[in-house]
Design a protein around this motif. Sequence first.
Motif: not given
Length: 761
Positions: A604-614
């Motif tokens: 089981l794997e989880a992540s949360w990604m925020m974005h800034s441009g590329n």
Amino acid sequence: MRPHITALTVMLLSTTAVVAGTIEDFVGPVGLGFVLADEEEGVVEPGIAAVTGAPNNDDFVGNGFSPAGVLNCLRSSQPGSGCAEGPGTGNRYKTFLTGNGPLDLVFTTASSGGVTEYFNFAKTSNTTGARIESLQLVLGTGTGDGFVAMDPSDPSNAVLFDQLTALSGQAVDWPFLDGSGEGQSPLQRVWFPDGLFGNGGQEGDIGFFSTDRAGYIVSQNDDGTILTIYDLTNADHSALFGDMLLSRNMLPDGMFWDETVADTTDEDALIAWYDNRADGGNGAWVWGNMNANAVDAEPRLDALAAALGLADRSELSYVAGGEVPADVAALMESGELFEVLPIEDLSNLNMNFNLDVGDIQVGEFTIRVVPTFAPIVEAAGSPFQFAVAGSLDAANVPFLNADPAYLALVDEVMALPTEAERQLALESLGHSFLGAYGGVSYEFGSNALFALGSPLSGNADSEMVTSGAGRWMISETAEAFVALTGSGSDTERTLNSAGYSTSTSGVHAGVELSLADGWSVGFMLSGQNGEADIMANRGSIDATSFGATGFARYSGAFSGGTAHLQAAIGYQSLSFDSIRNIAFGGINQTALGSTDGQATFAGLEASWMMHSGNLAFGPMASVEYYDLRVDEYTETGAGIFNLTVGAQDSEMLVSRAGLSAEYSSITASGDALRFTGGIAYASRSGGDMMVSGGFAGSNLPAIMTPVDSVDAEWIDVGLGLHYSFTGNSGNMMDVGLEYQGSLFNDGYEEHRVGLSLRMSF
């Protein structure tokens, strides 16, 4: 010359006047052993209780040195029981020795105004896995590495032994202790429980194996701090079972008969035992002494014949020490009133000794029980080597009827010039790399999860469409993928297990179907090969794996970023071929093994990604569980060196927590590049195993092989590069190269690479 015999006395003096002491509590056991608390027998925790009826120190002079009627004692912790419950009432506290080190029994004390004498109702059992040659009872304070033997020159912790003959004014002759078989010391003696040797017990008025008692000589050191128990005195015991105390794993089977069915509280009677030397070395049941004399024996034999459905006692062909007829033995083995059990009392010793307790400055004292073993067993440097040596040394037990070649093997080991060489020989004679089976199986399962990829997303600002798979998915319908993986790992040796290196390669292929609302599901098949090379040319394991993995993924907007989730579960069928090299002195043999296994795993794997441009980045966490099983097998090709190896069952948990990131861009031709990376703290843990086995085809006892869990911590790093483009057929394709490895590892290192191709359809 007979050793000097006294009662064991702990005389603890203060720096001023002598202040009396009493034992308050048993704190507990520390070390290699335990104290039995059997609630079915009314014995509750902690297993030992101190009973102080009247603080005094009369050395039992008034009752002729008999323990009958004593008021102060150490006994089993049965609530409400005193010191004069009588024989057969469970007075004895029961200690069990479990390894090649001491057992410390710790007692707290208090002052009472005079020296208090305690009679010990004690029993000890050998469950070490090796024969015990002698025992020492050492008085001191502290436990483990902090144990300090009593120093009589220290006025705050002086230990003295009373001289019984001097105190009583009598000359006491105890010829039992010098081997004549008659008499006994009532206060200080160590012997087998009544019934097997000498009179008493449920077997009647004569010992089952011998008319003479069997016990050990007891002596003390000059300064009165150590009681030594040595030299088994019964010739019949030596002829049947050798001259040491057997361990529970090398006991003969006994045939026990419930001759008083109506009485459910009595013990079943031992009437026969299995001797591997009987029937020309094929093994057979042998009668023991059924009773004291023929007159008393006849009614009992009549009852036995009736219980077996025989016409009369003549059909038993009963002769003490003679073989049980095969047809009679078959009736016993199938009869409801008969049960085959190990004769446990051959591994038990009753121990009587006295303690005179005064004041002690630290308020507690320790009785340290120290077993000693045969030279080959004493040579062992780890529990694993100890188990191998204990099994080999059992070739000295006559009734086992072991191949004399094992005795020659013991001589070969002991002839090696250094202790280090003897220990290496013991390791090669056993199976020192069973942990490698689980190691390569873990790599197979971990590779399958690695082939699925991580649930990372591309940049939300890009024009590409992505899935939670962490692979570019150009279609919103389905895609097929294939991945090639390779891995390598190094595991350092532990106390009981040899170090090893693994290498694997595999191919994985599957399909993934996109569902609504950011979900996808998929299925993957895997085929892998691997091997484990063992340190110091100990051997190797070749392994193959075929398995299937199902998985589900999710990717969607969450709290200003993108959340990703991946869950997978898989199963693998395993097969193994092993080589074990035995080389020392003039011996050079190779044992071959072949077996199968199974592995189930989940991740089981989880992540949360925020974005800034590329760029996309954020926290991640994962957990993986592995259940690894290896079937039992028997080696071939090495004669007496071949081993049987029992089934193995191990579990492993791997967890990671850290940061992940990816950078994506679109080339001038419209293709996509994506760079991934991550760093995480990782840990791996699992339980130790104890694997049963032994020398194949021998009568030697089992070798219980300890297999140490490889618990490790490291910094996990990951790097990846993906290139996505439109193929000639118009389908979108993604080629990926990924690496995962460990930094700053402790005891374990791993590296893993994968090459993947995905195609939409």
